[in-house]
Design a protein around this motif. Structure first.
Motif, short mmCIF file in Angstrom:
data_model
loop_
_atom_site.label_atom_id
_atom_site.label_comp_id
_atom_site.label_asym_id
_atom_site.label_seq_id
_atom_site.Cartn_x
_atom_site.Cartn_y
_atom_site.Cartn_z
N PRO A 1 -13.47 -39.97 -24.33
CA PRO A 1 -14.29 -38.75 -24.30
C PRO A 1 -13.65 -37.69 -25.20
O PRO A 1 -12.44 -37.70 -25.42
CB PRO A 1 -14.24 -38.32 -22.83
N ALA A 2 -14.47 -36.79 -25.72
CA ALA A 2 -13.93 -35.70 -26.54
C ALA A 2 -12.93 -34.90 -25.71
O ALA A 2 -13.23 -34.48 -24.58
CB ALA A 2 -15.07 -34.81 -27.02
N LEU A 3 -11.76 -34.69 -26.26
CA LEU A 3 -10.70 -34.02 -25.51
C LEU A 3 -11.08 -32.58 -25.15
O LEU A 3 -10.60 -32.04 -24.15
CB LEU A 3 -9.40 -34.04 -26.31
N SER A 4 -11.95 -31.96 -25.95
CA SER A 4 -12.35 -30.58 -25.67
C SER A 4 -13.11 -30.46 -24.36
O SER A 4 -13.15 -29.39 -23.75
CB SER A 4 -13.21 -30.05 -26.82
N GLY A 5 -13.72 -31.56 -23.92
CA GLY A 5 -14.48 -31.52 -22.68
C GLY A 5 -13.90 -32.39 -21.59
O GLY A 5 -14.58 -32.74 -20.63
N ALA A 6 -12.62 -32.77 -21.73
CA ALA A 6 -12.01 -33.71 -20.80
C ALA A 6 -10.73 -33.13 -20.21
O ALA A 6 -10.19 -32.12 -20.68
CB ALA A 6 -11.70 -35.02 -21.51
N VAL A 7 -10.26 -33.78 -19.16
CA VAL A 7 -8.95 -33.52 -18.59
C VAL A 7 -8.12 -34.78 -18.82
O VAL A 7 -8.57 -35.88 -18.51
CB VAL A 7 -9.03 -33.21 -17.08
N HIS A 8 -6.94 -34.62 -19.39
CA HIS A 8 -6.11 -35.80 -19.63
C HIS A 8 -4.69 -35.58 -19.13
O HIS A 8 -4.19 -34.45 -19.09
CB HIS A 8 -6.12 -36.19 -21.11
N ALA A 9 -4.06 -36.68 -18.76
CA ALA A 9 -2.68 -36.66 -18.28
C ALA A 9 -2.06 -38.00 -18.63
O ALA A 9 -2.75 -39.01 -18.77
CB ALA A 9 -2.63 -36.42 -16.78
N VAL A 10 -0.73 -38.00 -18.77
CA VAL A 10 0.00 -39.21 -19.15
C VAL A 10 1.11 -39.46 -18.15
O VAL A 10 1.91 -38.55 -17.84
CB VAL A 10 0.58 -39.09 -20.56
N TYR A 11 1.16 -40.69 -17.64
CA TYR A 11 2.22 -41.13 -16.73
C TYR A 11 3.11 -42.13 -17.44
O TYR A 11 2.63 -42.97 -18.21
CB TYR A 11 1.62 -41.78 -15.48
N THR A 12 4.42 -42.07 -17.20
CA THR A 12 5.35 -43.04 -17.75
C THR A 12 6.23 -43.60 -16.65
O THR A 12 6.80 -42.85 -15.84
CB THR A 12 6.24 -42.41 -18.84
N GLY A 13 6.32 -44.92 -16.60
CA GLY A 13 7.19 -45.61 -15.66
C GLY A 13 7.89 -46.75 -16.38
O GLY A 13 7.44 -47.21 -17.43
N ILE A 14 9.01 -47.21 -15.83
CA ILE A 14 9.80 -48.25 -16.47
C ILE A 14 10.07 -49.37 -15.47
O ILE A 14 10.44 -49.12 -14.31
CB ILE A 14 11.12 -47.68 -17.01
#
Length: 336
Positions: A159-172
């Protein structure tokens, strides 16, 4: 109510909830050959030697983003003009860890002896191709990937980032990228392994000779995301693997249509016992055409930690799945 039908409100009330122990077993449907076939096709797809190293939000003005990829130390930062630059994370002078060094006015300054790196070749240090897609940062390592290089990574449609909510998770986890990808290409485990998040899961179609597949070799799934008690959000999702280290879940019907969850597996290198380590870097890009979603966008800074926490809860389980798979494979006991 089917996933494809939307009502006035996003939440639904489960009409006939089934206890975890009474839900329909899925082990007969989760045929090892189907999962193995999907994994084999994913691993055969080209990546152009691009690896995800972290979140765009992880880039700060005064410190580089550092990651070890397949045993290679890498650092990424922005130069004075704001361009993304990347290169080896070991100083060519005496091997200082550049990931611990500061960035000043776009220049990375080695904290051992002051070697200044502005992103261009210097003193034996050579830059690496890098790419920022707005959510994730990638680095191209041709000597690691061994494939024909591509100018840019294969970034899934979002989706266009201007109209979205985004988050990033990192695990190992202690496993290899294929173990992470295999986990995501097994949608049948969802309601059994994650009952706190998923209920009423049905796999509608599978790729390969066992089924027709959808969306270019994908798994189609009807599932409800559990909110609280009997309140759920039903959707239809499709899982695809556009590359050897990436699996994408896209909502194709129901609430949040078009939203994606991208799971990227980046090999890190062995731990102190010689076991492989892999970083799971998962990007959630959520969107909705409901008027109230504008409130969620406004609250994005507060929502991102909650999204990461939810992903972390799932990945505590799924990394255990991936680690177990690697352990069985490495000892010749994996039945699949």
């Amino acid at each position: 109510m089917t996933a494809g039908r939307r009502g006035r409100f996003p939440l639904r009330l489960r009409g006939n909830p089934v206890a975890w122990t009474r839900q329909r077993p899925t082990w007969r449907e989760a045929r090892p050959a189907v999962i193995a076939g999907a994994l084999k096709r994913a691993r055969a797809r080209p990546s152009g030697n691009w690896y995800v190293v972290g979140a765009t939000a992880g880039l700060s003005r005064d410190r580089p983003l550092a990651r070890t990829v397949a045993g290679r130390e890498v650092v990424v930062w922005r130069d004075r003009a704001g361009r993304l630059v990347a290169g080896p994370g070991s100083c060519p002078h005496l091997g200082a860890p550049l990931g611990d060094s500061p960035v000043r006015c776009g220049t990375l300054i080695c904290h051992w002896h002051g070697l200044a790196l502005d992103g261009g070749p210097a003193a034996g240090w050579e830059p690496l191709p890098a790419h920022d897609d707005g959510v994730l940062v990638w680095v191209r390592l041709d000597d690691v990937g061994g494939e024909t290089p591509r100018e840019a990574p294969v970034v899934p449609a979002r989706p266009a980032l201007s109209g979205a909510v985004h988050a990033v998770y990192t695990g190992i986890g202690v496993c290899e990228p294929e173990d992470v990808v295999a986990n995501r290409l097994d949608p049948w485990h969802g309601a059994w392994f994650h009952p706190y998040s998923f209920v009423d899961l049905t796999v509608l179609d599978v790729p390969g000779p066992e089924g027709g597949g959808v969306d270019g070799d994908g798994f189609a799934v009807d599932v409800s995301f559990k909110v609280a008690g009997r309140l759920v959000v039903p959707v239809r999702a499709v899982f695809t693997a556009p590359g050897p280290r990436t699996v994408v879940m896209r909502i194709v019907e129901g609430e949040g249509e078009g939203s994606v969850v991208e799971t990227h597996a980046t090999p890190l290198g062995p731990d102190d016992r010689g076991r492989p380590r892999t970083a799971v870097i998962e990007a959630v890009v959520a969107a909705s055409d409901r008027r109230g979603f504008a409130v969620a966008r406004a609250l994005a800074p507060a929502l991102r930690p909650l999204v990461r926490a939810a992903a972390g809860r799932l990945w505590r389980d799924d990394l255990a799945y991936a680690e177990r798979r690697w352990l069985l494979r490495s000892t010749g006991r994996f039945p699949g």
